[in-house]
Write a protein that holds these residues in place. Structure first.
Motif, mmCIF file in Angstrom:
data_model
loop_
_atom_site.group_PDB
_atom_site.id
_atom_site.type_symbol
_atom_site.label_atom_id
_atom_site.label_comp_id
_atom_site.label_asym_id
_atom_site.label_seq_id
_atom_site.Cartn_x
_atom_site.Cartn_y
_atom_site.Cartn_z
ATOM 1 N N TYR A 131 1.563 4.636 2.160
ATOM 2 C CA TYR A 131 0.723 3.437 1.975
ATOM 3 C C TYR A 131 0.843 2.507 3.178
ATOM 4 N N LYS A 132 2.124 2.273 3.625
ATOM 5 C CA LYS A 132 2.332 1.361 4.749
ATOM 6 C C LYS A 132 1.709 1.916 6.022
ATOM 7 N N GLN A 134 -0.837 4.043 6.290
ATOM 8 C CA GLN A 134 -2.293 3.998 6.239
ATOM 9 C C GLN A 134 -2.793 2.559 6.384
ATOM 10 N N GLU A 138 -5.161 1.015 9.347
ATOM 11 C CA GLU A 138 -6.388 0.254 9.124
ATOM 12 C C GLU A 138 -6.330 -1.058 9.891
ATOM 13 N N GLU B 12 -0.354 9.992 -2.773
ATOM 14 C CA GLU B 12 0.791 9.250 -2.212
ATOM 15 C C GLU B 12 0.370 7.820 -1.864
ATOM 16 N N TYR B 13 -0.783 7.720 -1.227
ATOM 17 C CA TYR B 13 -1.284 6.397 -0.836
ATOM 18 C C TYR B 13 -1.517 5.517 -2.068
ATOM 19 N N LEU B 14 -2.175 6.096 -3.059
ATOM 20 C CA LEU B 14 -2.469 5.309 -4.270
ATOM 21 C C LEU B 14 -1.184 4.870 -4.972
ATOM 22 N N LEU B 15 -0.211 5.745 -5.021
ATOM 23 C CA LEU B 15 1.060 5.397 -5.663
ATOM 24 C C LEU B 15 1.783 4.311 -4.869
ATOM 25 N N GLY B 16 1.737 4.429 -3.544
ATOM 26 C CA GLY B 16 2.349 3.392 -2.715
ATOM 27 C C GLY B 16 1.658 2.055 -2.908
ATOM 28 N N LYS B 17 0.343 2.126 -3.016
ATOM 29 C CA LYS B 17 -0.411 0.880 -3.219
ATOM 30 C C LYS B 17 -0.072 0.263 -4.579
ATOM 31 N N HIS B 20 2.791 -2.093 -4.627
ATOM 32 C CA HIS B 20 2.662 -3.393 -3.944
ATOM 33 C C HIS B 20 1.582 -4.263 -4.567
#
Lengths: 138, 71
Positions: A131-132, A134, A138, B12-17, B20
């Motif tokens: 997440y960090k 990506q 951005e 992974e991205y969605l879970l990380g988001k 937060h």
């Protein structure tokens, strides 16, 4: 008028014969009645004796039935005791088996909990990094 | 694994988001789709459970990738 002595004598003799006849008739009637009473009493006594015999037979049958019932009751109690022992033995076996299964299950759950926790932590770190990264891109 | 590598990376991205900020309903549905693709029994579970299952799936995917790289 004077009664002749022969008439008086004949009258007396007649009276005596009459009394004797009456006495004989009474004695015969009494004897017949006595025989009838004896016959009646004998018949009654025979009936009573037969009733007592029947009662004795019935009593004996009842005793036999009571003995049979006692025997069955003892047999049933014996079977009941045996069934009770069998049930408790099976219950003990089932309890031991369940306890074994439960301890195995607890161990498996602990392994699964540990594994899933480790995987979750690894996934958490990786997903936060993704997440960090990506978001930085951005 | 039924999920493609790109889908796993998206997950992974969605879970990380989700750790937060909160996900939009569309993102929540997307994450649920990925988890259900791996585990069909998770069809009707809460979103919190979906997140936990998703993290475990990502962890397992990491382990799989590590084992594949060392093989």
């Amino acid at each position: 008028m004077e009664i002749p002595d022969q008439w008086v004598g004949a009258l007396l003799v007649g009276l005596v014969l009459l009394v004797l006849g009456q006495f004989l008739l009474s004695y015969r009637a009494f004897y017949q009645h006595k025989e009838e009473v004896r016959g009646f009493v004998d018949a009654k006594a025979e009936t009573i004796a037969r009733s007592i015999d029947n009662w004795n037979i019935k009593n004996e049958n009842c005793s036999i039935r009571i003995d049979t019932i006692y025997a069955r009751l003892e047999s049933f109690e014996s079977k009941q005791d045996q069934a009770g022992k069998d049930i408790w033995n099976r219950t003990d076996q089932m309890e031991r088996r369940l306890q074994d299964n439960l301890s195995r299950l607890k161990k498996d759950i602990l392994v699964l909990q540990t594994t899933s926790e480790l995987l979750r932590k690894a996934g958490l770190r990786e997903s936060e990094d993704a997440y960090k990264k990506q978001r930085g891109d951005e | 694994m039924p999920l493609l590598p790109a889908q796993l990376e998206r997950m992974e991205y969605l879970l990380g988001k989700a750790q937060h900020t909160s996900l939009t309903p569309a993102e929540q549905d997307e994450l649920r789709r990925y988890v259900v693709a791996e585990q069909p029994e998770a069809q009707d579970v809460t979103f919190e459970t979906i997140v936990t299952l998703g993290l475990i799936i990502v962890g397992a995917y990491l382990l799989y990738r590590y084992l594949e790289s060392t093989a």
